[in-house]
Design an enzyme around this catalytic site. Structure first.
Site, PDB file in Angstrom:
ATOM      1  N   ASP A  44     -66.044 -93.309 -15.021  1.00  0.00           N
ATOM      2  CA  ASP A  44     -66.377 -91.948 -15.460  1.00  0.00           C
ATOM      3  C   ASP A  44     -67.540 -91.995 -16.461  1.00  0.00           C
ATOM      4  O   ASP A  44     -68.028 -90.962 -16.910  1.00  0.00           O
ATOM      5  CB  ASP A  44     -65.158 -91.195 -16.009  1.00  0.00           C
ATOM      6  CG  ASP A  44     -64.603 -91.805 -17.281  1.00  0.00           C
ATOM      7  OD1 ASP A  44     -65.020 -92.917 -17.651  1.00  0.00           O
ATOM      8  OD2 ASP A  44     -63.727 -91.163 -17.909  1.00  0.00           O
ATOM      9  N   SER A  45     -68.021 -93.227 -16.769  1.00  0.00           N
ATOM     10  CA  SER A  45     -69.298 -93.373 -17.475  1.00  0.00           C
ATOM     11  C   SER A  45     -70.405 -92.714 -16.664  1.00  0.00           C
ATOM     12  O   SER A  45     -71.509 -92.483 -17.176  1.00  0.00           O
ATOM     13  CB  SER A  45     -69.608 -94.857 -17.727  1.00  0.00           C
ATOM     14  OG  SER A  45     -69.415 -95.614 -16.559  1.00  0.00           O
ATOM     15  N   ASP A  83     -62.359 -94.367 -11.112  1.00  0.00           N
ATOM     16  CA  ASP A  83     -61.906 -94.125 -12.483  1.00  0.00           C
ATOM     17  C   ASP A  83     -61.432 -92.680 -12.625  1.00  0.00           C
ATOM     18  O   ASP A  83     -62.186 -91.741 -12.334  1.00  0.00           O
ATOM     19  CB  ASP A  83     -63.112 -94.368 -13.407  1.00  0.00           C
ATOM     20  CG  ASP A  83     -62.710 -94.694 -14.820  1.00  0.00           C
ATOM     21  OD1 ASP A  83     -61.521 -94.923 -15.069  1.00  0.00           O
ATOM     22  OD2 ASP A  83     -63.620 -94.756 -15.665  1.00  0.00           O
ATOM     23  N   LYS A 113     -58.263 -96.485 -11.716  1.00  0.00           N
ATOM     24  CA  LYS A 113     -58.071 -96.966 -13.090  1.00  0.00           C
ATOM     25  C   LYS A 113     -57.824 -95.762 -13.979  1.00  0.00           C
ATOM     26  O   LYS A 113     -58.415 -94.702 -13.748  1.00  0.00           O
ATOM     27  CB  LYS A 113     -59.329 -97.712 -13.555  1.00  0.00           C
ATOM     28  CG  LYS A 113     -59.337 -98.063 -15.028  1.00  0.00           C
ATOM     29  CD  LYS A 113     -60.543 -98.891 -15.418  1.00  0.00           C
ATOM     30  CE  LYS A 113     -61.740 -98.107 -15.857  1.00  0.00           C
ATOM     31  NZ  LYS A 113     -61.521 -97.163 -16.964  1.00  0.00           N
ATOM     32  N   GLU A 115     -57.028 -94.703 -18.332  1.00  0.00           N
ATOM     33  CA  GLU A 115     -57.091 -95.201 -19.706  1.00  0.00           C
ATOM     34  C   GLU A 115     -55.797 -94.932 -20.479  1.00  0.00           C
ATOM     35  O   GLU A 115     -55.170 -93.896 -20.288  1.00  0.00           O
ATOM     36  CB  GLU A 115     -58.247 -94.511 -20.463  1.00  0.00           C
ATOM     37  CG  GLU A 115     -59.611 -94.832 -19.911  1.00  0.00           C
ATOM     38  CD  GLU A 115     -60.736 -94.182 -20.708  1.00  0.00           C
ATOM     39  OE1 GLU A 115     -60.498 -93.686 -21.826  1.00  0.00           O
ATOM     40  OE2 GLU A 115     -61.868 -94.177 -20.198  1.00  0.00           O
ATOM     41  N   GLU A 183     -61.097-103.474 -23.182  1.00  0.00           N
ATOM     42  CA  GLU A 183     -62.471-103.147 -23.591  1.00  0.00           C
ATOM     43  C   GLU A 183     -62.636-103.215 -25.114  1.00  0.00           C
ATOM     44  O   GLU A 183     -61.801-102.688 -25.868  1.00  0.00           O
ATOM     45  CB  GLU A 183     -62.833-101.728 -23.112  1.00  0.00           C
ATOM     46  CG  GLU A 183     -64.205-101.274 -23.601  1.00  0.00           C
ATOM     47  CD  GLU A 183     -64.719-100.015 -22.937  1.00  0.00           C
ATOM     48  OE1 GLU A 183     -64.044 -99.478 -22.034  1.00  0.00           O
ATOM     49  OE2 GLU A 183     -65.817 -99.577 -23.327  1.00  0.00           O
TER      50      GLU A 183
HETATM   51  O1  KIV Z   1     -66.246 -95.455 -17.115  1.00  0.00           O
HETATM   52  C1  KIV Z   1     -66.470 -96.652 -17.178  1.00  0.00           C
HETATM   53  O2  KIV Z   1     -67.502 -97.170 -16.715  1.00  0.00           O
HETATM   54  C2  KIV Z   1     -65.476 -97.475 -17.827  1.00  0.00           C
HETATM   55  C3  KIV Z   1     -65.996 -98.678 -18.507  1.00  0.00           C
HETATM   56  C4  KIV Z   1     -66.608 -98.287 -19.804  1.00  0.00           C
HETATM   57  C5  KIV Z   1     -64.947 -99.673 -18.726  1.00  0.00           C
HETATM   58  O3  KIV Z   1     -64.333 -97.138 -17.878  1.00  0.00           O
END
Ligand code: KIV
Length: 280
Positions: A44-45, A83, A113, A115, A183
């Site tokens: 989600d970056s 994500d 994934k 968090e 992380e």
């Molecule tokens: O969104 C993302 O790219 C991530 C990384 C910062 C681990 O979750």
């Protein structure tokens, strides 16, 4: 050949480092697959790296599905993790299962994934895993919780904080996660979690002892220059190269050096050319 979770488990147990990069589009995914990457994260970056937001918070499920689908088209033979964006899994087990399912059904991801390592998040991990979807946990510096952590700060820097992270990692493993990403922690904490858990532990800014390494691709190729975390190594300066190419293009168009007749133009027979010339 595309890796499966069994390959990732074997690599971890044989201490064969797992390579992992983010990608958000077809072309980047294609080059990463050609390079032989083991896994791709559609993070989600995306929000910061591709969509120009200041944080990951505004990213939607539709954003993630569109970009994950493009990455899948670019890397059909790579294990892809999607994500889950902010509020796509926090609200209820039902909506978390439905949103996780979209990554698998609509975008062709292999895993998702999410968090956090609190009790509620572990409940979601359990619920999603119970449907057969592979879940990666993510602890430490978790950007969706940046406000709670007082910013993007390294985590686990005291024995109490390290113990808390280890407890979260155990909880995530017990909830059924197939792997975990750690992380932004000191390398000793990355090592502790890696040695204590029985599932693959991947790291980003967590030192050299985890089973694998993740970087945000736009950081490591010198494309995203708003800020660069301490743990990033730059393998290229693509931003500088793009800047050079774009500037040269502007200069050449303005000075009439591009395009060149006969080099960057289509052929036409003399006969047809003469007829067209008469139209002037
Ligand atoms: O969104 C993302 O790219 C991530 C990384 C910062 C681990 O979750």
């Amino acid at each position: 050949m595309k890796k499966s979770i069994l390959d990732l488990r074997r690599m971890a147990s044989e201490h064969e480092p797992i390579t992992w990069l983010t990608a958000y589009d077809y072309l980047t995914a294609k080059y990463e697959e050609r390079a032989g990457i083991d896994m791709i994260l559609v993070g989600d970056s995306l929000g910061m790296v591709e969509l120009g937001y200041d944080t990951t918070i505004p990213v939607t499920m539709d954003d993630m599905i569109r970009h994950s689908s493009a990455v899948r088209r670019g890397a059909p033979e790579t294990f892809i993790v999607g994500d889950m964006p902010y509020l796509s899994y926090q609200i209820s087990d039902e909506s978390a299962i439905a949103n996780a399912g979209r990554f698998i059904k609509e975008a062709g991801c292999d895993a998702i994934k999410l968090e956090g390592g609190g009790a509620e998040i572990c409940k979601r991990i359990k619920a999603i895993s119970s449907t057969g979807t592979l879940v990666f946990g993510h602890i430490g510096l978790t950007p969706q919780f940046a406000a709670e952590m007082g910013g993007y700060k390294a985590q686990g820097k005291s024995v109490e904080a390290a113990e808390k992270l280890l407890a979260e990692a155990y909880r995530i493993q017990e909830a059924g996660a197939c792997a975990i990403l750690v992380e932004g922690v000191p390398e000793i904490v990355g090592k502790l979690i890696t040695e204590k858990l029985s599932i693959p532990v991947l790291g980003i800014g967590a030192g050299p002892y985890t089973h694998g390494q993740l970087l945000i691709y736009a950081d490591m190729v010198g494309l995203y220059d708003n800020f660069t975390p301490k743990f990033v190594k730059k393998y290229a300066e693509i931003g500088q190269e793009l800047l050079r190419a774009f500037t040269e293009y502007c200069d050449e168009v303005r000075s009439g050096q591009f395009p060149i007749n006969g080099v960057h133009t289509y052929k036409i027979s003399d006969e047809e050319r003469e007829k067209i010339e008469k139209l002037f």
